[in-house]
Design a protein around this motif. Structure first.
Motif, PDB file in Angstrom:
ATOM      1  N   ARG A 121     -67.097  73.895   0.176  1.00  0.00           N
ATOM      2  CA  ARG A 121     -66.097  72.851  -0.015  1.00  0.00           C
ATOM      3  C   ARG A 121     -65.334  72.576   1.285  1.00  0.00           C
ATOM      4  NH1 ARG A 121     -66.257  76.431  -4.120  1.00  0.00           N
ATOM      5  NH2 ARG A 121     -66.324  75.704  -6.268  1.00  0.00           N
ATOM      6  N   VAL A 122     -64.751  71.395   1.362  1.00  0.00           N
ATOM      7  CA  VAL A 122     -63.929  71.051   2.512  1.00  0.00           C
ATOM      8  C   VAL A 122     -62.658  71.901   2.517  1.00  0.00           C
ATOM      9  CG1 VAL A 122     -62.634  69.208   3.656  1.00  0.00           C
ATOM     10  CG2 VAL A 122     -64.837  68.713   2.618  1.00  0.00           C
ATOM     11  N   THR A 123     -62.084  72.158   1.341  1.00  0.00           N
ATOM     12  CA  THR A 123     -60.846  72.930   1.283  1.00  0.00           C
ATOM     13  C   THR A 123     -61.039  74.352   1.810  1.00  0.00           C
ATOM     14  OG1 THR A 123     -61.394  73.347  -1.036  1.00  0.00           O
ATOM     15  CG2 THR A 123     -59.705  71.690  -0.582  1.00  0.00           C
ATOM     16  N   SER A 124     -62.151  74.986   1.482  1.00  0.00           N
ATOM     17  CA  SER A 124     -62.389  76.343   1.961  1.00  0.00           C
ATOM     18  C   SER A 124     -62.568  76.356   3.476  1.00  0.00           C
ATOM     19  CB  SER A 124     -63.614  76.952   1.274  1.00  0.00           C
ATOM     20  OG  SER A 124     -64.755  76.124   1.437  1.00  0.00           O
ATOM     21  N   PHE A 125     -63.248  75.339   4.006  1.00  0.00           N
ATOM     22  CA  PHE A 125     -63.410  75.235   5.463  1.00  0.00           C
ATOM     23  C   PHE A 125     -62.064  75.005   6.138  1.00  0.00           C
ATOM     24  CE2 PHE A 125     -63.631  72.284   9.061  1.00  0.00           C
ATOM     25  CZ  PHE A 125     -64.392  73.012   9.956  1.00  0.00           C
ATOM     26  N   TYR A 126     -61.290  74.065   5.606  1.00  0.00           N
ATOM     27  CA  TYR A 126     -60.011  73.698   6.217  1.00  0.00           C
ATOM     28  C   TYR A 126     -59.017  74.854   6.144  1.00  0.00           C
ATOM     29  CZ  TYR A 126     -56.667  70.170   7.844  1.00  0.00           C
ATOM     30  OH  TYR A 126     -55.791  69.432   8.589  1.00  0.00           O
ATOM     31  N   ALA A 127     -59.001  75.546   5.015  1.00  0.00           N
ATOM     32  CA  ALA A 127     -58.097  76.686   4.863  1.00  0.00           C
ATOM     33  C   ALA A 127     -58.477  77.812   5.815  1.00  0.00           C
ATOM     34  CB  ALA A 127     -58.124  77.186   3.424  1.00  0.00           C
ATOM     35  N   SER A 128     -59.775  78.014   6.020  1.00  0.00           N
ATOM     36  CA  SER A 128     -60.207  79.069   6.947  1.00  0.00           C
ATOM     37  C   SER A 128     -59.787  78.752   8.372  1.00  0.00           C
ATOM     38  CB  SER A 128     -61.728  79.250   6.865  1.00  0.00           C
ATOM     39  OG  SER A 128     -62.415  78.136   7.440  1.00  0.00           O
ATOM     40  N   LYS A 129     -59.831  77.473   8.737  1.00  0.00           N
ATOM     41  CA  LYS A 129     -59.404  77.082  10.086  1.00  0.00           C
ATOM     42  C   LYS A 129     -57.900  77.305  10.259  1.00  0.00           C
ATOM     43  CE  LYS A 129     -63.152  76.027  12.071  1.00  0.00           C
ATOM     44  NZ  LYS A 129     -63.778  77.070  11.269  1.00  0.00           N
ATOM     45  N   LEU A 130     -57.119  76.934   9.257  1.00  0.00           N
ATOM     46  CA  LEU A 130     -55.672  77.116   9.340  1.00  0.00           C
ATOM     47  C   LEU A 130     -55.309  78.597   9.461  1.00  0.00           C
ATOM     48  CD1 LEU A 130     -54.397  74.562   6.667  1.00  0.00           C
ATOM     49  CD2 LEU A 130     -53.927  74.474   9.118  1.00  0.00           C
ATOM     50  N   THR A 131     -55.933  79.433   8.643  1.00  0.00           N
ATOM     51  CA  THR A 131     -55.595  80.851   8.634  1.00  0.00           C
ATOM     52  C   THR A 131     -56.209  81.608   9.802  1.00  0.00           C
ATOM     53  OG1 THR A 131     -57.441  81.217   7.082  1.00  0.00           O
ATOM     54  CG2 THR A 131     -55.236  80.954   6.156  1.00  0.00           C
ATOM     55  N   THR A 132     -57.023  80.945  10.586  1.00  0.00           N
ATOM     56  CA  THR A 132     -57.527  81.543  11.826  1.00  0.00           C
ATOM     57  C   THR A 132     -56.720  81.073  13.024  1.00  0.00           C
ATOM     58  OG1 THR A 132     -59.784  81.662  10.936  1.00  0.00           O
ATOM     59  CG2 THR A 132     -59.529  81.833  13.320  1.00  0.00           C
ATOM     60  N   PHE A 133     -56.523  79.766  13.130  1.00  0.00           N
ATOM     61  CA  PHE A 133     -55.845  79.199  14.296  1.00  0.00           C
ATOM     62  C   PHE A 133     -54.355  79.539  14.330  1.00  0.00           C
ATOM     63  CE2 PHE A 133     -59.041  75.489  15.000  1.00  0.00           C
ATOM     64  CZ  PHE A 133     -59.948  76.405  15.490  1.00  0.00           C
ATOM     65  N   ILE A 134     -53.678  79.478  13.171  1.00  0.00           N
ATOM     66  CA  ILE A 134     -52.234  79.727  13.164  1.00  0.00           C
ATOM     67  C   ILE A 134     -51.905  81.156  13.601  1.00  0.00           C
ATOM     68  CG2 ILE A 134     -50.189  79.922  11.688  1.00  0.00           C
ATOM     69  CD1 ILE A 134     -51.125  77.463  10.185  1.00  0.00           C
ATOM     70  N   PRO A 135     -52.536  82.202  13.045  1.00  0.00           N
ATOM     71  CA  PRO A 135     -52.228  83.560  13.533  1.00  0.00           C
ATOM     72  C   PRO A 135     -52.524  83.744  15.018  1.00  0.00           C
ATOM     73  CG  PRO A 135     -53.370  83.667  11.429  1.00  0.00           C
ATOM     74  CD  PRO A 135     -53.447  82.247  11.879  1.00  0.00           C
ATOM     75  N   ILE A 136     -53.620  83.160  15.507  1.00  0.00           N
ATOM     76  CA  ILE A 136     -53.932  83.286  16.933  1.00  0.00           C
ATOM     77  C   ILE A 136     -52.823  82.666  17.777  1.00  0.00           C
ATOM     78  CG2 ILE A 136     -55.487  82.460  18.746  1.00  0.00           C
ATOM     79  CD1 ILE A 136     -57.783  82.764  16.779  1.00  0.00           C
ATOM     80  N   ALA A 137     -52.361  81.480  17.358  1.00  0.00           N
ATOM     81  CA  ALA A 137     -51.284  80.804  18.095  1.00  0.00           C
ATOM     82  C   ALA A 137     -49.995  81.617  18.050  1.00  0.00           C
ATOM     83  CB  ALA A 137     -51.061  79.405  17.529  1.00  0.00           C
ATOM     84  N   LEU A 138     -49.670  82.178  16.891  1.00  0.00           N
ATOM     85  CA  LEU A 138     -48.431  82.934  16.757  1.00  0.00           C
ATOM     86  C   LEU A 138     -48.463  84.212  17.578  1.00  0.00           C
ATOM     87  CD1 LEU A 138     -47.607  82.599  12.934  1.00  0.00           C
ATOM     88  CD2 LEU A 138     -46.921  81.119  14.823  1.00  0.00           C
ATOM     89  N   VAL A 139     -49.547  84.960  17.477  1.00  0.00           N
ATOM     90  CA  VAL A 139     -49.622  86.257  18.165  1.00  0.00           C
ATOM     91  C   VAL A 139     -49.615  86.073  19.678  1.00  0.00           C
ATOM     92  CG1 VAL A 139     -51.079  88.271  18.569  1.00  0.00           C
ATOM     93  CG2 VAL A 139     -50.773  87.409  16.243  1.00  0.00           C
ATOM     94  N   SER A 140     -50.475  85.184  20.179  1.00  0.00           N
ATOM     95  CA  SER A 140     -50.575  85.021  21.628  1.00  0.00           C
ATOM     96  C   SER A 140     -49.296  84.474  22.236  1.00  0.00           C
ATOM     97  CB  SER A 140     -51.755  84.091  21.970  1.00  0.00           C
ATOM     98  OG  SER A 140     -51.571  82.804  21.404  1.00  0.00           O
ATOM     99  N   ASN A 141     -48.611  83.567  21.541  1.00  0.00           N
ATOM    100  CA  ASN A 141     -47.410  82.953  22.100  1.00  0.00           C
ATOM    101  C   ASN A 141     -46.140  83.758  21.846  1.00  0.00           C
ATOM    102  OD1 ASN A 141     -48.036  80.065  23.268  1.00  0.00           O
ATOM    103  ND2 ASN A 141     -49.324  80.313  21.455  1.00  0.00           N
ATOM    104  N   THR A 142     -46.208  84.764  20.984  1.00  0.00           N
ATOM    105  CA  THR A 142     -45.055  85.642  20.810  1.00  0.00           C
ATOM    106  C   THR A 142     -44.723  86.360  22.118  1.00  0.00           C
ATOM    107  OG1 THR A 142     -45.520  85.985  18.462  1.00  0.00           O
ATOM    108  CG2 THR A 142     -44.153  87.628  19.547  1.00  0.00           C
TER     109      THR A 142
END
Length: 400
Positions: free
Chosen positions: A216-237
């Motif tokens: 599904r598109v939702t499973s793909f989109y949710a996986s991208k959000l839950t991958t990209f957001i933590p990477i952005a938060l951790v690296s920029n902290t």
């Protein structure tokens, strides 16, 4: 062993081949007899064409138009039925061929595929599989990981020492606003542009895999959000902590964590914006033109370079959709409220942080209202991005 798009030479090395389309067998047997089999049912492989490519084209559904989709579905159903008839007619067929063919053969696969309510896998299984794949692919992208780490450390040291140990005199007012505004900029351009590169590559893969209703598109989109957001938060902290303490912003636990919450909210908006641009703009080149233009406009109307009250009413509406302005307002209020500045005798300056906030007109909303508005912008970006991706990702039979 699985080989993606084998050449004609490699294809002919295999003794046997199984050709599947929509979960059903369209051929199983000796590789050497595959071309003659398809020729016998009316599909002759051209002399100079790779048989593997020819078979894939025969079995793939064509989504270019409703007519081509209907035609390709009929062709696939015909291939399945003709192979069923062929295996039934082969009295001398080996038990291996009969076992594999009967195990895969199912005309219900095509009917189920055409149903709008098709749900091939559990949503959480799809999501966990895609998320795990995203994390593995990202961790293996060594240049990206090294670039993110190097960038955050270098910029933290550069900006921190550029505004090293801010004091409480009149000169520090502009420097404090400057470092806070640079923090806002660092949560946009350096985050959005690299992630946009990754997302375009993954989006093209998703569209190709979705052509056979893989997930599904939702499973793909949710996986991208839950991958990209933590990477952005951790690296920029690391960046935020370095800038905060090296430049000597207010050493107050409450202000530090409120500033961090503001920074995280802006990062979330940036990630959702990159997904929205990548989902809505098909051309990668055009996407890399649009994204910097939008970000530049947000910076210009961010609240530091131009006083928001002096901007012409024709353009003043931009403030309502400007994440940089909301973040800068929250940062400035969080930092300046309660502060007092030392003014030299006979000079004109702002003696309190409240005066600075009023002068720059950045106190329209409170700190927490600004953070809430940032999260609302992120939510809108996510919904719009998903809708745009859903519009371009076929098939539309699976609506989530």
């Amino acid at each position: 062993m699985t080989i993606h798009q084998p050449s004609a030479r490699i294809f002919n090395i295999f003794d046997k081949v199984i050709l599947l389309s929509q979960g059903s067998v369209v051929y199983f047997g000796p590789t050497a007899e595959s071309i003659s089999y398809f020729a016998s049912i009316g599909y002759q492989c051209p002399v100079h064409e790779n048989p593997a490519d020819f078979f894939v084209d025969l079995m793939t559904l064509d989504y270019r138009s409703k007519e081509t989709l209907s035609s390709s579905k009929e062709r696939v159903v015909s291939l399945i039925e003709q192979f069923n008839e062929y295996t039934a007619a082969q009295n001398g067929a080996s038990s291996e061929k009969q076992s594999v063919a009967s195990g895969y053969r199912s005309n219900n696969a095509i009917a189920a595929y055409q149903e709008e309510s098709t749900a091939r896998n559990n949503w959480f299984y799809e999501y966990s599989t895609l998320a795990r794949r995203d994390w593995i692919n990202t961790s293996r992208n060594i240049p990206y990981m090294i670039g993110q780490g190097t960038q955050t450390v270098f910029m933290a040291l550069l900006i921190g020492f550029m505004f090293f140990y801010l004091k409480h005199d009149a000169l520090s007012i502009n420097n404090r606003l400057g470092v806070l505004f640079i923090v806002c900029i660092s949560a946009t351009f350096p985050v959005i542009m690299p992630m946009l590169v990754l997302y375009y590559k993954e989006r093209d893969i998703m569209i190709r895999e979705r052509s056979s209703a893989t997930y599904r598109v939702t499973s793909f989109y949710a996986s991208k959000l839950t991958t990209f957001i933590p990477i952005a938060l951790v690296s920029n902290t690391v960046f935020f902590i370095g800038v905060y303490f090296i430049s000597h912003l207010e050493f107050d636990t409450g202000k530090f964590f409120i500033g961090l919450a503001t920074f995280y909210s802006l990062l979330t908006v940036s990630v959702s914006f990159s997904l929205m641009v990548g989902s809505g703009i098909k051309s990668e080149e055009f996407g890399f033109v649009v994204a910097p233009i939008v970000l530049t406009v947000q910076i210009l109307f961010g609240g530091l370079l131009a006083n928001l009250q002096t901007i012409t009413p024709v353009l003043r509406w931009i403030r309502w959709i400007n994440s940089v302005q909301y973040a800068f307002s929250a940062f400035a209020q969080n930092e300046l409220k309660g502060m007092e500045f030392i003014c030299e005798a006979g000079s004109q300056c702002y003696s309190t942080g409240a005066q600075v906030i009023d002068a720059y007109n950045i106190g329209r909303f409170t700190v927490w209202q600004n953070i809430l508005l940032l999260l609302m912008l992120a939510f809108v970006n996510i919904i719009v991005g998903y809708s745009l991706l859903r519009w371009t990702a076929k098939p539309k039979a699976i609506w989530i």
